[in-house]
Structure formats: structure tokens, C-alpha cells
Design an enzyme around this catalytic site. Structure first.
Site, short mmCIF file in Angstrom:
data_model
loop_
_atom_site.label_atom_id
_atom_site.label_comp_id
_atom_site.label_asym_id
_atom_site.label_seq_id
_atom_site.Cartn_x
_atom_site.Cartn_y
_atom_site.Cartn_z
CG ASP A 225 -1.93 1.08 1.25
OD1 ASP A 225 -2.84 1.03 0.40
OD2 ASP A 225 -1.83 2.00 2.09
CD GLU B 42 -2.45 1.88 -3.50
OE1 GLU B 42 -3.52 2.49 -3.62
OE2 GLU B 42 -1.60 2.16 -2.64
#
Length: 679
Positions: free
Chosen positions: A395, A424
Site C-alpha cells: 500500500d 500500489e
């Protein structure tokens, strides 16, 4: 020159693929076809030859065994000195490659002899010189009696002055002579280019179909007289059969850790959570534990291991979210307060991405104790690897230092080279590409927002390296059509056809694609006009879905997704990135591209050729002409061929120019498989 010249007798320069001058490895997976190219030249008019030498691990002998694979290069455009060859590495591991070049004395002699013959300058001396060259070549082939005999015989013919010039030279051009010289070329002035690194990762780093869902929504109770109740990992495991049935390879879970209660977010990202509101899974950590714990509402660590085992039994890999951030209640906050940025008043700063503010999340300050943070991160990753996880979706990696990721990924790789990291990284191009260069195996991309024919062609060409972009040497895009954070505008307004268009495009243009659950139900309602947030976002509340009911009512995209993943598995051309080629259409709403893969030398079966024609307009039927680049398909200009539509089941005959009509009410695309391809 100071330090001495690095140039060989033949100059070999501008070798590709290379990353940062060879400081970092280019990337591939076993069986992936990619081009190695170099500029090769020398003074004068000698004919030059070159080949790629792949140096890598030997099969069955451990990583210490080394072997070489050689691929003959050709000049891609005559007169440019740019040589290239399509190569493949067949095993995972650390490889290297180099380009070797040499003067081809037989080829040089032949070119000169033809010129003399055309000018009427005959005579025996040039033929005797050619005979001497063939004698030298034959001398080197005593271990190949058949080739030795062929070359020795032709050398004798060249000395036979009873024959004409043309007759003697024609003997040199015989196929058997060319085959012998190609297999055992006579080399003069051999020169070697730089040795460059190539890392061959496991296949999942390039190819796969991803499905993202929140385990807590499976079996969740959100209505009725009692409080809301989370679904569990055991209930979520029941969903795996349907996910595997759609043909997915990877099931990706958002964080499954305990969630903090301080500043917990309520529905629609509100600041006031009511009793029973689950909060954001990315607000990691509570009195129940941190990044190495399972949320007690989901179950136990044993339940998670059972979930992974069930997935594996269905042919699925589990990918976990690795989010280096904390809720205010995370154990790290009290154990390591120095890991967080403190404001002027002594409070810890929460995360912000203006205009968004995440009061429930503390970002980590990687400059205060980089070694301690690295070691704790490695401990967490080892913990989940011990539970069977080998894929991590990271993330917001672009908010952490690159050197941190470089060290962490390399440490993990030294322990298990098969671990895959997905970045990401919806961020600036320089950072997105740098994350790939320092070790990330895959990356999210800007595909999610590219919709028009021109921008799709330009961007996908960049990803595939068609425009000369070097990013294809190290960056592998994961073409997610939606995420829990991103409901793009075209899905909000385009109806079911827009979802079908994006599914076909992502599944066929890229080797890896992904969907977030609800995509198959065409969920399209935004939180507010102009927002890319979902209404009733699953990031903040439970979202149980009636998948079976939607399918029974014919409202689900499950049949299309299943068909697309089945096509991908049947056709290896679709499991490649760098073989993408675009073809001309005379309608800006029609996009056409192909993927072609020829078998490696010695590999059984024919080539695989897939053509995709897509209507980018979700509202209206579009028609027009498609003009194929026949050379890119390995076809002659006037050739025609039979294609089967893998989506509709129809059969057509195609050639250079073809008429197409696609109506989104019936079919947004054709996925055409050439009959000469593998079944």
C-alpha cells in the site's frame, strides 16, 4: 585514451535491455519472449554477424551450474547497424547476457565476388581466395563430418577453372553450405559487448488474474434487530470456489489485522463511527495486536492458514496487503513512538492526501530509525510467509523511501526468490518506474483512467516498449479495472457495456489484470458527483453481495470474466507483454491489437495468434475497416486466414482489410484466434 579504450575491434554499443547502465537487472520470466538489441559496427565494408549469449543456471544442478544459450542476431533494418534477436530464458534465477560480434569473412567475400561479377571483373584469384576461406571453415568442422564434406566439396568447385564464374559461385549459395556456415560460422576479429544482468522471476510476476475482496463482508450481518456483525475467514473461504470457477489465479485480501478504535471512521468516511461500524482495515492495530495479528472478528491465525490451504487446493494464491502505517492504538505507537512524525505540540501527525485526511492512521517516519523499521518489517513478512503467503500488495509504497524498499525486497529475495511484490503506486511516473527498478515485480498503472483510442494506444505501447520506452525492461503493469479507492468515471456512466469493454481490454492487452469484487455486478454509484469513491464504500462498512442471485437474473458479468480467463489460459500469446501490436482502424471508436507468440526452437506445436477488436463506445454501435499489419502477424500482404471468435463462437475469414461492426447491446468486442494457432 586515459585508462585505455574499452572498444573491441568491432564496436558493440547501446545494448538493450539494460537498466541504469547495468547497475540493476532487466526482468523476465521463464519462457517470456523479448528482444535483445545492440548497435554493431566496424570501419570499412566487412559483413558483420552477431549473437546474444544468455548465461544462466543449469537445470538440475543447482544455482552454481552455469550454461550458455545462443541466439543469432539479424540487422533489423538494413544499413542501420542495429542488430536484434528474440530470446527466452527457460529457468528462474540470476542470469547475464552479452552480445558477441565478428567479421563474417565468407559473407564479405561473397559480397565482393558478386560486385566483381556484376562489373565484369572475373578472374580466378577471387575464387581461389574464397576456396581458401572454405578450407579454413571446413578444417574447423572435422567433428561434423557431414558439414566438413559439404564445405570441402564447394572449395574444390571454386578451384575448378573448367566451370564458369557464375556456376562456381552458385555452388556457394546452396542451402547446405549456408546451413553449415550458420551452424559453425568462421569468425574473424571476435568482439564482446558488456555483460549485463537479467533477473528471471517466477511466472506469476508477469502473468495472472487477480480478484480482490474483503473477507469481512462474506457472511456479514448488516440488517435485523441485533448489532452489525463481521463475516469470518471461514465464511470467506466459501467464496473461493466461485473465484476459482471464474478462472482467477490470485485472491487478494485487504488488511485482515485488528483495527483501531481511536478516530475510527464511520460509513462514507465520516468522523463519527457508530457501535458496530467496522472501521477502515488500513487503520491497522489495536489492543488485539498489530501487523502480525488477525482481527478477532475474522477468526484466528489457524483460520487464516485454513483459508490459504483451501485457496491452494483450488489453484489460487493468496496475496496479502502490506500497509506500513498504524492506527493510534497500534502497539508500535507506544513501543516505538520515535517511528512517527510529531507535530509542534508533541502530538503525532495523522496521514493526509489532500483533500483527503485520515485521522485514524499514523504514517511512519522512515528517517528516525530506518534499521529498526526495516527489521520489524522483515519480521512481519517472514511471519506471513510462514503462513503460506508469497504475494504482497504494498500500500502506497511511493510515500516511503526507495532505499527502504530496495533493501527490504532484496532481503526477502535472498530468503525466497519466489516472493512477489505488487506496488500500489498511483503516483508520478518517475516514482512509479523507480519502484520497479529497485525491485517491485508488478505495479498498478494509469490504465485505470485511459479510455480513448489515442491515449490507450500510446500508453499501452509505452508499457509494452513499442515506442522505445525502456520501462518494459523492468516494469510489469497490473491492469486493475477498479479498486476499493477508484470507481473511474467511465464505469459510473457507461452502464454494463463499459464494464464489459474494460474487462476485455484489461484481460487481453496485459498479461496481468485484476478486478475488485462488485465489478462483476457492475457496481457504479459514486459517493457524490465527481467523486471516484464508491457510495457505501466497503473500506468503511460491510458489503455482503448477492452474487448468485445476480447471476441467476442474468445481471452478472461472471460468464464473460470466466470466458476471458479461460481464453487467457488457452493462449500463451496473451500471457506476454512485449508482443503487443496495434493495427489501423478508420473509426476512432474501434481499437484493434494483436498478440503473437511463436514456439521456441524445439518446442512442439504451432504459433499462437490472437486478434482483438474492441468498440470503445459503450452507448452506440460502431463500424469501420481494420487494416492489419500483415508483417507483424507473420503473414504475406495478400494472404488470408480463418479466425474463430473465442467470445461469440463464430468463424470468419480475414485478410489485409476487414469490415467490422460491434454493437454494445450484443457484443463489445471480438477476440479472434487464428486457425493456424494452437487449440
Amino acid at each position: 585514451m586515459p585508462g585505455g579504450s574499452q572498444l573491441g575491434r568491432i564496436v558493440i554499443t547501446d545494448c538493450r535491455p539494460e537498466v541504469e547502465g547495468g547497475a540493476r537487472p532487466a526482468r523476465a520470466v521463464p519462457g517470456e519472449c523479448f528482444e535483445v538489441s545492440a548497435t554493431v559496427f566496424k570501419e570499412g565494408h566487412d559483413v558483420l554477424a552477431a549473437e546474444v549469449v544468455l548465461v544462466g543456471p543449469g537445470p538440475g544442478h543447482g544455482l552454481r551450474a552455469v550454461r550458455e544459450q545462443r541466439f543469432r542476431m539479424t540487422e533489423r533494418v538494413r544499413g542501420t547497424d542495429r542488430f536484434g534477436a528474440e530470446v527466452r530464458a527457460d529457468l528462474e534465477g540470476e542470469w547475464q547476457y552479452r552480445v558477441e560480434a565478428w567479421v563474417d569473412p565468407v559473407g564479405s567475400w561473397l559480397r565482393t565476388a558478386h560486385a566483381r561479377l556484376a562489373a565484369g571483373l572475373d578472374g580466378d584469384l577471387p575464387l581461389w581466395e574464397g576456396a581458401d576461406l572454405l578450407d579454413r571453415a571446413a578444417e574447423a568442422l572435422k567433428e561434423d563430418p557431414e558439414a566438413h564434406a559439404v564445405l570441402a566439396k564447394v572449395a574444390d568447385v571454386l578451384r575448378d577453372d573448367r566451370r564458369s564464374w557464375g556456376e562456381r559461385i552458385s555452388e556457394v549459395l546452396a542451402p547446405a553450405v549456408g546451413a553449415a556456415l550458420a551452424a559453425h560460422p568462421l569468425r574473424e576479429h571476435p568482439s564482446t559487448g558488456p555483460l549485463l544482468p537479467l533477473r528471471v522471476d517466477r511466472t506469476r510476476a508477469l502473468y495472472g488474474s487477480w480478484y480482490e475482496f474483503f473477507p469481512r463482508s462474506e457472511g456479514a450481518v448488516v440488517t435485523g434487530p441485533g448489532p452489525k456483525r463481521s463475516g469470518t475467514l471461514r465464511q470467506a473461504a466459501a467464496r473461493l470456489d466461485a473465484i476459482a470457477g471464474m478462472g482467477f489465479d490470485v485472491v487478494y485480501l485487504p488488511p485482515i489485522h485488528p483495527i483501531g478504535s481511536s478516530h475510527r471512521k464511520g460509513p462514507e468516511n465520516s468522523l463519527n463511527a457508530e457501535p458496530g461500524d467496522p472501521g477502515s482495515p488500513w487503520a491497522i492495530g489495536s489492543e488485539d495486536g498489530g501487523h502480525d495479528a488477525v482481527h478477532p472478528d475474522l477468526g484466528t491465525l489457524a483460520d487464516f492458514r485454513d483459508f490459504v490451504a483451501r485457496a491452494e487446493s483450488l489453484g489460487l494464491e493468496v496475496a496479502m496487503d502490506f500497509a506500513l502505517q498504524c492506527s493510534p492504538d497500534h502497539p508500535w505507537v507506544t513501543e516505538h513512538p520515535e517511528w512517527f512524525r510529531h507535530r509542534f505540540d508533541g502530538s503525532i501527525a495523522c496521514a493526509e492526501n489532500p483533500p483527503k485526511k485520515y485521522q485514524d492512521i499514523y504514517p511512519i517516519d522512515f528517517d528516525t530509525d530506518p534499521e529498526g523499521i526495516l527489521q520489524e518489517s522483515l519480521r512481519v513478512l517472514r511471519h506471513w510467509r510462514a503462513q503460506g503467503v508469497r504475494i504482497f500488495r504494498v500500500d502506497n509504497p511511493h510515500t516511503k523511501p526507495l532505499r527502504f524498499w530496495e533493501r527490504l525486497i532484496e532481503e526477502v529475495r535472498s530468503e525466497d526468490p519466489g516472493v512477489v511484490f505488487l506496488a500500489e503506486a498511483f503516483t508520478r511516473p518517475a516514482m512509479l518506474q523507480s519502484l520497479a527498478r529497485v525491485g517491485f515485480h508488478q505495479s498498478y498503472s494509469y490504465f485505470t483512467w485511459r479510455t480513448g483510442k489515442v491515449e490507450l494506444t500510446e500508453y499501452l505501447s509505452e508499457l509494452a516498449g513499442l515506442d522505445g520506452s525502456p520501462s518494459a525492461d523492468y516494469l510489469r503493469p497490473n491492469l486493475f479495472v477498479n479498486t476499493p479507492d477508484i470507481l473511474p468515471g467511465h464505469l459510473q456512466t457507461g452502464g454494463r457495456a463499459a464494464f464489459e469493454i474494460r474487462a476485455v481490454l484489461a484481460a487481453t492487452a496485459g498479461p496481468t489484470w485484476g478486478v475488485y469484487s462488485g465489478f462483476e455486478l457492475c457496481e457504479s454509484v459514486a459517493a457524490w458527483p465527481g467523486s471516484e469513491e464508491y457510495r457505501h464504500s466497503e473500506k468503511y462498512e460491510y458489503r455482503p453481495r448477492d452474487y448468485a442471485g445476480a447471476e441467476d437474473r442474468g445481471e452478472s458479468l461472471t460468464p464473460l470474466i470466466t470466458r476471458l480467463n479461460r481464453i487467457r489460459r488457452r493462449h500463451p500469446a496473451l500471457r506476454q507483454l512485449r508482443n503487443l501490436r496495434f493495427h489501423r482502424t478508420d473509426n476512432d471508436q474501434l481499437l484493434c491489437f494483436s498478440k503473437r507468440l511463436t514456439p521456441a526452437e524445439g518446442e512442439p506445436g504451432g504459433e499462437d495468434l490472437v486478434l482483438v477488436v474492441l468498440n470503445l463506445d459503450p452507448y452506440r454501435a460502431q463500424h469501420g475497416r481494420v487494416r492489419l499489419d500483415m508483417a507483424a502477424l507473420g503473414l504475406r500482404p495478400g494472404e488470408s486466414f480463418v479466425v474463430d471468435d473465442a467470445l461469440s463462437g463464430g468463424t470468419q475469414r480475414w485478410g489485409h482489410v476487414n469490415q467490422v461492426r460491434l454493437d454494445p447491446r450484443s457484443s463489445v468486442a471480438q477476440v479472434l484466434v487464428a486457425r493456424r494457432s494452437r487449440a
